[in-house]
Design an enzyme around this catalytic site. Structure first.
Site, PDB file in Angstrom:
ATOM      1  N   SER A 182       0.571  -1.160  -0.102  1.00 48.19           N
ATOM      2  CA  SER A 182       0.016   0.002   0.047  1.00 48.19           C
ATOM      3  C   SER A 182       0.955   1.309   0.037  1.00 48.19           C
ATOM      4  CB  SER A 182      -0.751   0.042   1.207  1.00 48.19           C
ATOM      5  OG  SER A 182      -0.244   0.024   2.473  1.00 48.19           O
ATOM      6  N   HIS A 210      -5.151  -3.747  -2.903  1.00 45.82           N
ATOM      7  CA  HIS A 210      -4.780  -2.966  -3.849  1.00 45.82           C
ATOM      8  C   HIS A 210      -4.456  -3.445  -5.235  1.00 45.82           C
ATOM      9  CE1 HIS A 210      -4.411   0.540  -0.793  1.00 45.82           C
ATOM     10  NE2 HIS A 210      -4.134  -0.421   0.007  1.00 45.82           N
ATOM     11  N   LYS A 242     -11.834   0.202  -2.518  1.00 39.96           N
ATOM     12  CA  LYS A 242     -10.694   0.756  -3.383  1.00 39.96           C
ATOM     13  C   LYS A 242     -11.098   0.793  -4.772  1.00 39.96           C
ATOM     14  CE  LYS A 242      -7.439  -0.087   0.203  1.00 39.96           C
ATOM     15  NZ  LYS A 242      -8.392  -0.573   1.222  1.00 39.96           N
TER      16      LYS A 242
END
Length: 394
Positions: A182, A210, A242
């Site tokens: 991240s 991610h 996300k």
């Protein structure tokens, strides 16, 4: 002698962090429109969100939410195991399992809760948990919650991970890693870690918060991009807040894993289920993330444009092929000043400082989105050029 006052001690610690220019502060966003946000009466072009595919404000997600809210209300009203598990949750779990090539999936309210629950359910006190040193905090906290023996290897160092697994060959062992890290944006050596776990009879867990939506042919994530199966990576966690543009998280894997989590993952058992309207909106988002490949193509083109421009300027760009593009400046105060200078020019780029990253590794964590345009990237590069950041540590 009186006991120390906990709140006074906390106040002292907070003051010390402020004096070191490391204090975290809330920012209220009053409006979001595409890649722009409004804060303190100013319109800022944001390069710090995790909305990698630009789905968070998509009108189709909003319509799905509204329709489900009209039918089911807002809150689920209960934990999944009481009466909170709705049709929308079941449909989303089926979609996520199919997307990631797993037998089953299980929803959690947040990625942090998912990682805590999974590791606590899998490991018993004294058993072995081997983790990359740059893993997200919730993976580390999960090992501590389980009472496991936590061993951390230098970032992406498979040989070191091997030594740590071999340090206790009798214990049950879990090797946990981020798929995409991240703060650095690089991708874990998943092939090598999977081979290691197979040799050492350890279970591999990947946090793909991610990577999901961004990597792989249909956005199924870093594990899919690496060509690894459920057998190679039995425990897969990813978040929905996300690239998917919604909120929540899930764990996917074999039926034995999911059935076990339903019985033993405390963060699942004792938490209210996400709103069914949110699950309905997420179903829509998953469908769009899979089928609208132009979003990944546009994002990758913007990443290449930014990296080329940053390299031309001699900026201290960290090696990353993902939407996370950090500029490593080193000094926390210098990084904070750079962030403030960018904001003065209408750009929102957050300074990441210790303790989120190690001492001496403060950085501007730039994130790109399919919601950005080429002109936005060029504007950022022009502003960075004026800061004269070339020569900072890499």
């Amino acid at each position: 002698m009186p006991r120390p006052d906990l709140l006074k001690r906390l106040a002292v610690q907070t003051a010390e962090r402020g004096q070191a220019q490391l204090q975290r502060r809330l920012r209220t966003i009053t409006r979001a429109e595409g890649p722009f946000v409004e804060s303190h009466g100013r319109r800022l072009l944001a390069f710090c969100t995790n909305d990698y595919l630009g789905l968070a404000q998509d009108s189709r997600l909003i319509a799905a939410w509204k329709q489900a809210a009209d039918e089911s209300g807002v809150g689920s009203g209960s934990a999944h195991l009481i009466c909170g598990h709705r049709r929308e949750h079941a449909e989303l779990e089926e979609m996520l399992a199919e997307w990631t090539g797993r037998e089953r999936a299980l929803l959690f309210s947040a990625g942090y809760m998912a990682n805590l629950g999974v590791i606590q359910a899998l490991l018993q006190r004294g058993e072995l948990c081997v983790q990359d040193k740059l893993n997200h905090a919730c993976l580390l906290d999960g090992a501590q919650l389980a009472g496991a023996m936590l061993k951390r290897y230098p970032h992406a160092d498979v040989e070191a991970a091997t030594r740590q697994l071999q340090s206790n060959e009798e214990a049950c062992a879990l090797l946990a890693t981020d798929g995409v890290f991240s703060m650095d944006g690089d991708v874990a050596p998943l092939h090598e870690l999977a081979a290691l776990c197979a040799r050492e009879s350890a279970t591999l867990m990947v946090d793909d918060a991610h990577g999901l939506g961004v990597l792989g042919n249909d956005g199924a994530g870093s594990v899919a991009e690496a060509g690894l199966s459920e057998r190679d990576v039995p425990v897969l966690m990813a978040t929905l807040g996300k690239a998917v543009g919604c909120s929540g998280a899930f764990v996917a894997g074999p039926t034995a894993l999911i059935d076990g989590l339903i019985q033993f993952a405390r963060t699942y058992i004792y938490t209210t289920a996400m709103p069914p309207a949110l699950a309905a909106a997420t179903c829509c988002a998953v469908s769009l993330a899979r089928t609208e490949s132009w979003r990944r193509q546009k994002l990758n083109a913007l990443i290449q444009r930014f990296r080329h421009g940053a390299e031309q300027l001699g900026l201290p760009l960290m090696p990353s092929r993902t939407a996370i593009q950090p500029l490593l400046l080193g000094d926390a105060q210098r990084t904070l000043e750079a962030s403030r200078a960018l904001e003065a020019n209408g750009l929102l780029v957050v300074a990441i400082r210790p303790p989120t990253v190690p001492q001496g590794q403060a950085r501007l964590r730039i994130t790109l989105s399919a919601a950005h345009e080429e002109a936005h990237v060029d504007r950022l590069l022009e502003a960075l050029a004026r800061l004269r950041l070339a020569g900072a540590p890499v």
